[in-house]
Design a protein around this motif. Structure first.
Motif, PDB file in Angstrom:
ATOM      1  N   ASN A   1     -32.341  10.852 -68.417  1.00 40.98           N
ATOM      2  CA  ASN A   1     -32.853  10.564 -67.076  1.00 40.98           C
ATOM      3  C   ASN A   1     -31.789   9.944 -66.191  1.00 40.98           C
ATOM      4  OD1 ASN A   1     -35.529  11.500 -67.252  1.00 40.98           O
ATOM      5  ND2 ASN A   1     -36.156   9.666 -68.354  1.00 40.98           N
ATOM      6  N   GLY A   2     -30.849   9.201 -66.802  1.00 46.28           N
ATOM      7  CA  GLY A   2     -29.767   8.637 -66.017  1.00 46.28           C
ATOM      8  C   GLY A   2     -28.935   9.711 -65.347  1.00 46.28           C
ATOM      9  N   VAL A   3     -28.736  10.826 -66.039  1.00 49.59           N
ATOM     10  CA  VAL A   3     -27.944  11.929 -65.482  1.00 49.59           C
ATOM     11  C   VAL A   3     -28.771  12.743 -64.493  1.00 49.59           C
ATOM     12  CG1 VAL A   3     -26.672  14.036 -66.012  1.00 49.59           C
ATOM     13  CG2 VAL A   3     -26.482  12.046 -67.525  1.00 49.59           C
ATOM     14  N   PHE A   4     -29.878  13.282 -64.965  1.00 51.73           N
ATOM     15  CA  PHE A   4     -30.647  14.193 -64.123  1.00 51.73           C
ATOM     16  C   PHE A   4     -31.452  13.451 -63.057  1.00 51.73           C
ATOM     17  CE2 PHE A   4     -29.872  16.581 -68.017  1.00 51.73           C
ATOM     18  CZ  PHE A   4     -29.405  17.769 -67.497  1.00 51.73           C
ATOM     19  N   GLY A   5     -31.851  12.207 -63.340  1.00 53.77           N
ATOM     20  CA  GLY A   5     -32.519  11.422 -62.310  1.00 53.77           C
ATOM     21  C   GLY A   5     -31.606  11.128 -61.146  1.00 53.77           C
ATOM     22  N   SER A   6     -30.330  10.878 -61.440  1.00 54.62           N
ATOM     23  CA  SER A   6     -29.364  10.645 -60.361  1.00 54.62           C
ATOM     24  C   SER A   6     -29.155  11.899 -59.524  1.00 54.62           C
ATOM     25  CB  SER A   6     -28.026  10.178 -60.951  1.00 54.62           C
ATOM     26  OG  SER A   6     -28.180   8.977 -61.674  1.00 54.62           O
ATOM     27  N   ILE A   7     -29.121  13.049 -60.194  1.00 56.11           N
ATOM     28  CA  ILE A   7     -28.962  14.311 -59.463  1.00 56.11           C
ATOM     29  C   ILE A   7     -30.163  14.563 -58.553  1.00 56.11           C
ATOM     30  CG2 ILE A   7     -28.774  16.814 -59.713  1.00 56.11           C
ATOM     31  CD1 ILE A   7     -27.261  16.328 -62.317  1.00 56.11           C
ATOM     32  N   ILE A   8     -31.364  14.311 -59.066  1.00 55.45           N
ATOM     33  CA  ILE A   8     -32.567  14.510 -58.257  1.00 55.45           C
ATOM     34  C   ILE A   8     -32.564  13.568 -57.061  1.00 55.45           C
ATOM     35  CG2 ILE A   8     -35.078  14.278 -58.258  1.00 55.45           C
ATOM     36  CD1 ILE A   8     -35.055  15.183 -61.175  1.00 55.45           C
ATOM     37  N   ALA A   9     -32.202  12.309 -57.299  1.00 55.88           N
ATOM     38  CA  ALA A   9     -32.138  11.347 -56.194  1.00 55.88           C
ATOM     39  C   ALA A   9     -31.112  11.788 -55.148  1.00 55.88           C
ATOM     40  CB  ALA A   9     -31.794   9.958 -56.734  1.00 55.88           C
TER      41      ALA A   9
ATOM     42  N   GLN B   1     -32.352   6.061 -55.622  1.00 49.63           N
ATOM     43  CA  GLN B   1     -32.606   6.646 -54.304  1.00 49.63           C
ATOM     44  C   GLN B   1     -32.350   5.673 -53.149  1.00 49.63           C
ATOM     45  OE1 GLN B   1     -36.483   8.432 -54.126  1.00 49.63           O
ATOM     46  NE2 GLN B   1     -36.000   9.682 -52.340  1.00 49.63           N
ATOM     47  N   PRO B   2     -32.844   4.430 -53.180  1.00 45.58           N
ATOM     48  CA  PRO B   2     -32.572   3.526 -52.041  1.00 45.58           C
ATOM     49  C   PRO B   2     -31.088   3.211 -51.867  1.00 45.58           C
ATOM     50  CG  PRO B   2     -34.392   2.715 -53.378  1.00 45.58           C
ATOM     51  CD  PRO B   2     -33.751   3.811 -54.151  1.00 45.58           C
ATOM     52  N   VAL B   3     -30.350   3.133 -52.968  1.00 46.04           N
ATOM     53  CA  VAL B   3     -28.919   2.856 -52.872  1.00 46.04           C
ATOM     54  C   VAL B   3     -28.203   4.012 -52.196  1.00 46.04           C
ATOM     55  CG1 VAL B   3     -26.834   2.318 -54.188  1.00 46.04           C
ATOM     56  CG2 VAL B   3     -29.043   1.404 -54.922  1.00 46.04           C
ATOM     57  N   LEU B   4     -28.572   5.226 -52.531  1.00 49.65           N
ATOM     58  CA  LEU B   4     -27.973   6.388 -51.883  1.00 49.65           C
ATOM     59  C   LEU B   4     -28.312   6.440 -50.397  1.00 49.65           C
ATOM     60  CD1 LEU B   4     -28.508   9.206 -54.538  1.00 49.65           C
ATOM     61  CD2 LEU B   4     -26.333   8.245 -53.780  1.00 49.65           C
ATOM     62  N   GLN B   5     -29.520   6.034 -50.048  1.00 55.93           N
ATOM     63  CA  GLN B   5     -29.914   6.043 -48.640  1.00 55.93           C
ATOM     64  C   GLN B   5     -29.114   5.021 -47.836  1.00 55.93           C
ATOM     65  OE1 GLN B   5     -34.121   5.318 -49.068  1.00 55.93           O
ATOM     66  NE2 GLN B   5     -34.625   7.497 -49.118  1.00 55.93           N
TER      67      GLN B   5
ATOM     68  N   VAL C   1     -31.979  12.725 -51.196  1.00 52.35           N
ATOM     69  CA  VAL C   1     -31.423  11.899 -50.121  1.00 52.35           C
ATOM     70  C   VAL C   1     -30.478  12.698 -49.231  1.00 52.35           C
ATOM     71  CG1 VAL C   1     -29.930   9.918 -49.625  1.00 52.35           C
ATOM     72  CG2 VAL C   1     -31.691   9.750 -51.388  1.00 52.35           C
ATOM     73  N   ARG C   2     -29.632  13.518 -49.810  1.00 52.77           N
ATOM     74  CA  ARG C   2     -28.543  14.140 -49.063  1.00 52.77           C
ATOM     75  C   ARG C   2     -28.880  15.515 -48.477  1.00 52.77           C
ATOM     76  NH1 ARG C   2     -23.548  11.647 -49.513  1.00 52.77           N
ATOM     77  NH2 ARG C   2     -23.970   9.428 -49.796  1.00 52.77           N
ATOM     78  N   TYR C   3     -29.962  16.141 -48.884  1.00 54.84           N
ATOM     79  CA  TYR C   3     -30.247  17.499 -48.419  1.00 54.84           C
ATOM     80  C   TYR C   3     -31.652  17.582 -47.825  1.00 54.84           C
ATOM     81  CZ  TYR C   3     -26.181  18.607 -51.277  1.00 54.84           C
ATOM     82  OH  TYR C   3     -24.920  18.627 -51.818  1.00 54.84           O
ATOM     83  N   ARG C   4     -31.807  18.457 -46.882  1.00 57.66           N
ATOM     84  CA  ARG C   4     -33.112  18.759 -46.284  1.00 57.66           C
ATOM     85  C   ARG C   4     -33.441  20.213 -46.594  1.00 57.66           C
ATOM     86  NH1 ARG C   4     -32.820  14.274 -46.414  1.00 57.66           N
ATOM     87  NH2 ARG C   4     -33.094  12.664 -44.789  1.00 57.66           N
ATOM     88  N   PHE C   5     -34.597  20.443 -47.188  1.00 58.83           N
ATOM     89  CA  PHE C   5     -34.988  21.790 -47.589  1.00 58.83           C
ATOM     90  C   PHE C   5     -36.507  21.882 -47.576  1.00 58.83           C
ATOM     91  CE2 PHE C   5     -34.310  19.078 -51.249  1.00 58.83           C
ATOM     92  CZ  PHE C   5     -35.476  19.224 -51.990  1.00 58.83           C
ATOM     93  N   PRO C   6     -37.049  23.099 -47.464  1.00 54.55           N
ATOM     94  CA  PRO C   6     -38.505  23.259 -47.465  1.00 54.55           C
ATOM     95  C   PRO C   6     -39.115  22.749 -48.781  1.00 54.55           C
ATOM     96  CG  PRO C   6     -37.426  25.259 -46.701  1.00 54.55           C
ATOM     97  CD  PRO C   6     -36.337  24.369 -47.232  1.00 54.55           C
ATOM     98  N   GLY C   7     -40.169  21.988 -48.673  1.00 53.76           N
ATOM     99  CA  GLY C   7     -40.828  21.453 -49.857  1.00 53.76           C
ATOM    100  C   GLY C   7     -40.217  20.173 -50.377  1.00 53.76           C
ATOM    101  N   ARG C   8     -39.298  19.583 -49.608  1.00 49.78           N
ATOM    102  CA  ARG C   8     -38.646  18.351 -50.069  1.00 49.78           C
ATOM    103  C   ARG C   8     -39.661  17.227 -50.276  1.00 49.78           C
ATOM    104  NH1 ARG C   8     -37.137  13.980 -47.256  1.00 49.78           N
ATOM    105  NH2 ARG C   8     -35.538  12.608 -48.169  1.00 49.78           N
TER     106      ARG C   8
END
Length: 278
Positions: free
Chosen positions: A75-83, A161-165, A87-94
């Protein structure tokens, strides 16, 4: 001479609030936990050692803590990717994807276990394609890992997620103008900012997974010495009215989890202090 007026506090004084905090914390946490140690202290050291070193108990420790740690790291790896994507992309269904991250929080653990079992069984939606490859998930230790990874994902995403924001993109742009490539920017700029939050998310996911019961018992198969987790072994002893044995295993899990969480918090503090001194 200027008089400084003390800003009145919204809450009552320190003494009252501290007293209530200690009372509530003792009532909810300290007293129940102390009951474990009191019950365990009624047996001799030889009895205690025989229970905690029983081969069945040791096998359950290895699966519980091993799968919990592995799930937290995944989860540390894939959770970071999901976050990062949220945070960084806008896409339909976000917004839908963002809401689905919290699904393991809202979904009853028993429902999650039944759902994962039906999906990863040999005739399930995913299991039917894994079975010809020789990969069996349901009723194996791998199924335990899948369940613990599922319930721990939101902890990593919601802490990173909040840190990335709040991360200033201008710092990344400055690193790029100074000649840093993407990997150098990620390693020298982004990772130091994310590291404390990532460690916190991993620690929370690990702590959540160690005590998980409902979502695991359905997909694990619960075979002693193979796919039996420690919480299930504790429940088995309780059903057999072996309260001393159950509390003994509970003490082992409590102490081990506390030590591991303390180590992670020390590592997090050291990493944050080192980053501030740089």
């Amino acid at each position: 001479m200027h008089l400084v007026l003390k800003q009145p506090s919204v809450l009552p004084g320190f003494g009252l609030t501290l007293g209530f905090t200690l009372f509530y914390f003792s009532l909810i946490v300290l007293i129940p936990l102390s009951g474990l140690f009191v019950k365990t202290s009624s047996m001799s050291w030889e009895q205690f050692w025989d229970i905690v070193t029983n081969p069945r108990a040791i096998a359950s420790y290895q699966l519980t803590f091993g799968a919990s740690l592995a799930g937290a790291l995944i989860n540390g790896v894939f959770g970071s990717i999901i976050a990062w994507v949220l945070v960084r992309y806008r896409f339909p269904g976000r917004s839908l994807v963002d809401a689905l991250v919290d699904l393991p929080f809202a979904l009853p653990t028993a429902v999650a276990g039944i759902t994962l079992t039906s999906i990863y069984a040999s005739n399930g939606w995913i299991g039917r394609y894994l079975e010809p490859l020789g990969i069996k998930v349901a009723f194996t230790p791998l199924g335990v890992l899948v369940a613990l990874t599922f319930i721990g994902l939101p902890f990593v995403v919601r802490t990173v997620q909040p840190v990335l924001q709040d991360l200033d993109k201008e710092v990344e742009e400055a690193a790029t103008t100074l000649g840093a490539n993407r990997w150098q920017t990620f390693r020298a700029v982004i990772v130091p900012e994310l590291w404390p939050a990532l460690l916190t998310g991993i620690a929370m996911a690990f702590a959540r997974a160690v005590g998980e019961y409902g979502s695991v018992i359905f997909i694990a198969g619960n075979m002693p010495m193979k796919s039996e987790i420690t919480p299930l072994l504790i429940m088995t002893k309780l059903e057999q009215y072996d309260y001393a044995g159950a509390t003994t295993l509970g003490v082992v899990m409590l102490v081990t989890s506390f030590v591991l969480a303390l180590m992670i918090n020390i590592l997090q503090w050291w990493s944050g202090a080192r980053h501030m001194n740089q």
